[in-house]
Write an enzyme that holds these catalytic residues in place. Structure first.
Site, PDB file in Angstrom:
ATOM      1  NE  ARG A 102      -3.334   0.119   2.141  1.00  0.00           N
ATOM      2  CZ  ARG A 102      -5.072   0.207   2.189  1.00  0.00           C
ATOM      3  NH1 ARG A 102      -5.495   0.917   3.348  1.00  0.00           N
ATOM      4  NH2 ARG A 102      -6.041  -0.029   1.887  1.00  0.00           N
ATOM      5  CG  HIS A 129      -8.422  -0.161  -2.804  1.00  0.00           C
ATOM      6  ND1 HIS A 129      -7.440  -0.746  -2.581  1.00  0.00           N
ATOM      7  CD2 HIS A 129      -9.207   0.607  -1.637  1.00  0.00           C
ATOM      8  CE1 HIS A 129      -7.339  -1.524  -1.478  1.00  0.00           C
ATOM      9  NE2 HIS A 129      -8.843  -0.629  -0.594  1.00  0.00           N
ATOM     10  CD  GLN A 132     -12.931  -1.422  -1.343  1.00  0.00           C
ATOM     11  OE1 GLN A 132     -12.210  -1.526  -0.369  1.00  0.00           O
ATOM     12  NE2 GLN A 132     -13.977  -2.253  -0.674  1.00  0.00           N
ATOM     13  CG  ASP A 224     -13.700   5.953  -0.768  1.00  0.00           C
ATOM     14  OD1 ASP A 224     -13.055   6.396   0.856  1.00  0.00           O
ATOM     15  OD2 ASP A 224     -12.606   6.263  -1.378  1.00  0.00           O
ATOM     16  CB  CYS A 264     -14.296   1.031   0.164  1.00  0.00           C
ATOM     17  SG  CYS A 264     -13.264   3.019   0.335  1.00  0.00           S
TER      18      CYS A 264
HETATM   19  N1  NVA Z   1      -9.770   7.192  -1.334  1.00  0.00           N
HETATM   20  C1  NVA Z   1      -9.491   6.361   0.764  1.00  0.00           C
HETATM   21  C2  NVA Z   1      -9.337   4.885   0.510  1.00  0.00           C
HETATM   22  C3  NVA Z   1      -9.583   4.026   1.656  1.00  0.00           C
HETATM   23  C4  NVA Z   1      -9.615   2.533   1.448  1.00  0.00           C
HETATM   24  C5  NVA Z   1      -7.774   6.506   0.439  1.00  0.00           C
HETATM   25  O1  NVA Z   1      -6.948   6.485  -0.169  1.00  0.00           O
HETATM   26  O2  NVA Z   1      -7.828   7.354   1.861  1.00  0.00           O
HETATM   27  N1   CP Z   2     -11.118  -0.327   2.291  1.00  0.00           N
HETATM   28  C1   CP Z   2     -10.271  -0.149   2.613  1.00  0.00           C
HETATM   29  O1   CP Z   2      -8.902  -0.705   1.673  1.00  0.00           O
HETATM   30  O2   CP Z   2      -9.982  -0.320   4.060  1.00  0.00           O
HETATM   31  P1   CP Z   2      -8.154  -0.314   4.535  1.00  0.00           P
HETATM   32  O3   CP Z   2      -8.046   0.934   4.359  1.00  0.00           O
HETATM   33  O4   CP Z   2      -8.974  -0.085   6.493  1.00  0.00           O
HETATM   34  O5   CP Z   2      -7.542  -1.200   4.393  1.00  0.00           O
END
Ligand code: NVA
Ligand code: CP
Length: 312
Positions: A102, A129, A132, A224, A264
Site C-alpha cells: 500500500r 485500489h 477493493q 468513499d 469501501c
Molecule cells: N480513498 C480512500 C480509500 C481508503 C480505503 C483513501 O485512499 O484513503
Molecule cells: N477499504 C480498505 O481498503 O480499507 P483499509 O484502508 O482499512 O484497508
C-alpha cells in the site's frame, strides 16, 4: 498472471474467473472446507499508510489457504527513504513468495513490480485500489446475479476507489455513473480507458455534477471518504465543497427501490454517508468488507498456486 496492479491489466475472462474463484472459495470456507492451496507460501505486506481491511483480509487469506503473512510497517521499512524501492523489492523477492504493498505514489507500486521476481499486489495507491474493486464486484454479483446491465452510481470524490470501480464495472458490462464536484474529477486517461472497455462490453460511463442525476435509476449507490489518506491538509476545504454529495435517505429516493449502498470503508459517518443509510436496509457495507477476504484469496491463488484451483 504476474502481478495484480490494475483492473485494466486483465481480460474480462480473467476477471470473471477470479471472481468465480473468490465466490467458490467463500462457499467452501462457509461450509468449513479450507484447502491448503498456499502451503509454504508467505506474503510480505508492505504499508506506507494505515489499514484495517486490507491488512487483516490479506493476512487471513494467507492463513486460511495454509500459508502465512508478514506485516511490515512504514517505520521499519522506510520504503524509498531508508532504502530504495528497487533494493527493498529485490531483497524481499529472496525471502517471500509474493509482496502486497500500500503506497502513496502509484509509481512506487510499479517500481516494486519492475524489480521484483515474485508477484506484486497493489493494496491501494493514490491512483487505484483494484483489490477493493474485486470485492465490490463480488458483492454486486451476489446481490443481483451479475454486474452486466447494472447501474453503479458513485457519488463523491473521483479518487482511487472510484477509478478501480469504474474499470471493473465497464469491463463487466455495467453502467457506471459518477457525480463529483468540479475540481475533483477522475483523470481523463482513466475515463477514456473505461469508455473503451464499455464499448467492448455493452456498458457505459456517464459523468455528472449533480448527485441526483447520477443516483437516478441506480442499482448500486457507492461512496468513499471525501479526504483520502495523504490529503489530510485539504480536509477542511473538501468538507466545504462535498456536503451536497452525501449519501442520505433523500438521495436513495432517486435510486431503484431494490438499490444497495456500498462504501469501501472506513466511513466518516455524517459526512459522505449518514448513519441511517450505513446501518439501514439498503446497506451492504459489512458483507462488502467481508468479501475483501474472499477476493484476496482468489487473487493470491491465481498468482501463487501452480495447479488448477477449480479441481478439489
Ligand atoms: N480513498 C480512500 C480509500 C481508503 C480505503 C483513501 O485512499 O484513503
Ligand atoms: N477499504 C480498505 O481498503 O480499507 P483499509 O484502508 O482499512 O484497508
Amino acid at each position: 498472471m504476474k502481478h495484480f496492479i490494475d483492473i485494466a491489466d486483465f481480460s474480462v475472462v480473467e476477471l470473471e474467473n477470479m471472481l468465480d474463484l473468490g465466490m467458490k472459495l467463500k462457499a467452501e470456507q462457509k461450509s468449513g472446507v479450507f484447502r491448503p492451496l498456499l502451503k509454504n507460501k508467505v506474503l510480505a505486506m508492505l504499508f506506507q499508510k494505515p489499514s484495517l481491511r486490507t491488512r487483516v483480509s490479506f493476512d487471513m487469506a494467507m492463513r486460511t489457504l495454509g500459508g502465512d503473512a508478514l506485516y511490515l510497517s512504514p517505520q521499519e521499512v522506510g520504503l524509498g527513504t531508508r532504502e530504495s524501492i528497487a533494493d527493498v523489492s529485490r531483497v524481499l523477492s529472496g525471502y517471500v513468495q509474493a509482496i502486497m504493498a500500500r503506497v502513496f505514489d502509484h509509481e512506487h507500486i510499479l517500481e516494486l513490480a519492475q524489480w521484483s521476481t515474485v508477484p506484486v499486489i497493489n493494496g491501494l495507491s493514490d491512483y487505484n485500489h483494484p483489490c477493493q474493486a474485486m470485492a465490490d464486484a463480488i458483492t454486486i454479483i451476489e446481490e443481483f446475479g451479475e454486474l452486466k446491465g447494472k447501474t453503479v452510481s458513485y457519488i463523491g470524490d473521483g479518487n482511487n476507489v472510484a477509478i478501480s470501480l469504474m474499470k471493473i464495472v465497464t469491463k463487466l458490462g455495467g453502467h457506471y455513473k459518477i457525480a463529483n464536484p468540479e475540481g475533483y474529477d477522475m483523470p481523463d486517461e482513466a475515463v477514456k480507458q473505461s469508455l473503451g472497455f464499455a464499448a467492448d462490453s455493452g456498458g457505459s460511463v456517464s459523468l455528472f455534477r449533480k448527485p441526483e442525476d447520477a443516483a437516478e435509476g441506480a442499482d448500486v449507490l457507492y461512496t468513499d471518504t471525501w479526504t483520502s489518506m495523504g490529503q489530510e491538509e485539504e480536509s477542511s476545504e473538501r468538507e466545504k465543497v462535498f456536503p451536497p454529495y452525501q449519501i442520505n435517505e433523500k438521495l436513495i429516493g432517486y435510486a431503484k427501490p431494490s438499490a444497495i449502498v456500498l462504501h469501501c470503508l472506513p466511513a466518516y459517518r455524517g459526512l459522505e454517508i449518514t448513519d441511517e443509510v450505513a446501518d439501514g436496509p439498503h446497506s451492504r457495507l459489512f458483507p462488502q468488507a467481508e468479501n475483501r477476504l474472499h477476493a484476496q484469496k482468489a487473487i493470491l491463488v491465481k498468482l501463487l498456486y501452480e495447479g488448477d484451483p477449480d479441481v478439489n
